[in-house]
Scaffold this motif. Sequence first.
Motif, mmCIF file in Angstrom:
data_model
loop_
_atom_site.group_PDB
_atom_site.id
_atom_site.type_symbol
_atom_site.label_atom_id
_atom_site.label_comp_id
_atom_site.label_asym_id
_atom_site.label_seq_id
_atom_site.Cartn_x
_atom_site.Cartn_y
_atom_site.Cartn_z
ATOM 1 N N GLY A 1 -8.028 11.060 -7.265
ATOM 2 C CA GLY A 1 -8.830 10.855 -8.470
ATOM 3 C C GLY A 1 -10.169 11.582 -8.506
ATOM 4 N N LEU B 1 -13.527 4.040 -1.772
ATOM 5 C CA LEU B 1 -14.591 3.967 -2.782
ATOM 6 C C LEU B 1 -14.597 2.617 -3.509
ATOM 7 C CD1 LEU B 1 -14.471 7.548 -4.351
ATOM 8 C CD2 LEU B 1 -16.076 6.654 -2.674
ATOM 9 N N ILE C 1 -6.829 7.995 4.821
ATOM 10 C CA ILE C 1 -8.009 8.317 4.003
ATOM 11 C C ILE C 1 -9.197 7.400 4.337
ATOM 12 C CG2 ILE C 1 -8.916 8.408 1.636
ATOM 13 C CD1 ILE C 1 -6.242 9.635 0.829
ATOM 14 N N MET D 1 -8.118 6.839 -10.034
ATOM 15 C CA MET D 1 -7.288 6.037 -9.134
ATOM 16 C C MET D 1 -6.507 5.005 -9.961
ATOM 17 S SD MET D 1 -10.122 5.200 -6.169
ATOM 18 C CE MET D 1 -11.678 5.490 -7.017
ATOM 19 N N GLY E 1 -6.450 12.395 -12.801
ATOM 20 C CA GLY E 1 -6.807 11.133 -13.434
ATOM 21 C C GLY E 1 -7.360 10.169 -12.403
HETATM 22 C C1 S3P Z 1 -10.342 8.968 -4.663
HETATM 23 C C2 S3P Z 1 -9.041 8.716 -5.058
HETATM 24 C C3 S3P Z 1 -7.940 8.527 -4.084
HETATM 25 C C4 S3P Z 1 -8.238 9.264 -2.777
HETATM 26 C C5 S3P Z 1 -9.574 8.877 -2.255
HETATM 27 C C6 S3P Z 1 -10.721 9.153 -3.234
HETATM 28 C C7 S3P Z 1 -11.385 9.110 -5.704
HETATM 29 O O1 S3P Z 1 -6.715 9.009 -4.643
HETATM 30 O O2 S3P Z 1 -8.187 10.656 -2.987
HETATM 31 O O3 S3P Z 1 -9.527 7.494 -1.945
HETATM 32 O O4 S3P Z 1 -12.484 9.607 -5.394
HETATM 33 O O5 S3P Z 1 -11.123 8.733 -6.873
HETATM 34 P P1 S3P Z 1 -5.897 8.243 -5.825
HETATM 35 O O6 S3P Z 1 -6.495 8.692 -7.121
HETATM 36 O O7 S3P Z 1 -4.503 8.753 -5.644
HETATM 37 O O8 S3P Z 1 -6.028 6.790 -5.582
#
Ligand code: S3P
Length: 175
Positions: free
Chosen positions: A80, A120, A45, A11, A9
């Motif tokens: 996400g 992002l 990240i 973020m 799902g």
């Molecule tokens: C992302 C979501 C983040 C993380 C990164 C990229 C995305 O995780 O993997 O910043 O592309 O939607 P969360 O969904 O746990 O925030």
Amino acid sequence: MQKNIILIGFMGTGKSTIGRNLSQTFGYPLIDTDNLIVEQDGRSIPQIFEEEGEQAFRDMETKLLQSLNRHTGHIIATGGGIIGRPENRQLLRKLGYVVWLIARPAEILERTSRNSNRPLLNNEDPEKTIRDLLEIRTPLYRDTAHLGIETDNLSFDEVTTGIIESARYYFGTQE
Ligand code: S3P
């Protein structure tokens, strides 16, 4: 029950929190792909995105999913964007019961604005980014998931209970 439950799902839809709840209820260890990447790489990240770019992070996600292929009895909370690659979508479905947590853009904006660790969304207009990404990703989440749950009007406990019941039913039909 044996196979894994995987949470996908956008973020800010509560994957990590729901993942922790499910982990406690089932007594299954929780794997959070973002946390594991950070742990294995040693950088945050935002740092990975800044120093190596998004594609390097996506490669790490794919490698991680590949490395999980023998795991059973885990709760797996994912980042996400993990559904972006067709290979990842296939790997996710092979891992077990895939649950998609859904929330309205306004709710996502509110939840993600509380911290700045999502590269992002670190821009002038995160609301537009959320809408644009949702448009691209929604069909991909839908294609990948066995179950979708609208979380807007539910508490975390209610979402968790819904997943528990559906997962038990799903794994019951797989035996
Ligand atoms: C992302 C979501 C983040 C993380 C990164 C990229 C995305 O995780 O993997 O910043 O592309 O939607 P969360 O969904 O746990 O925030």
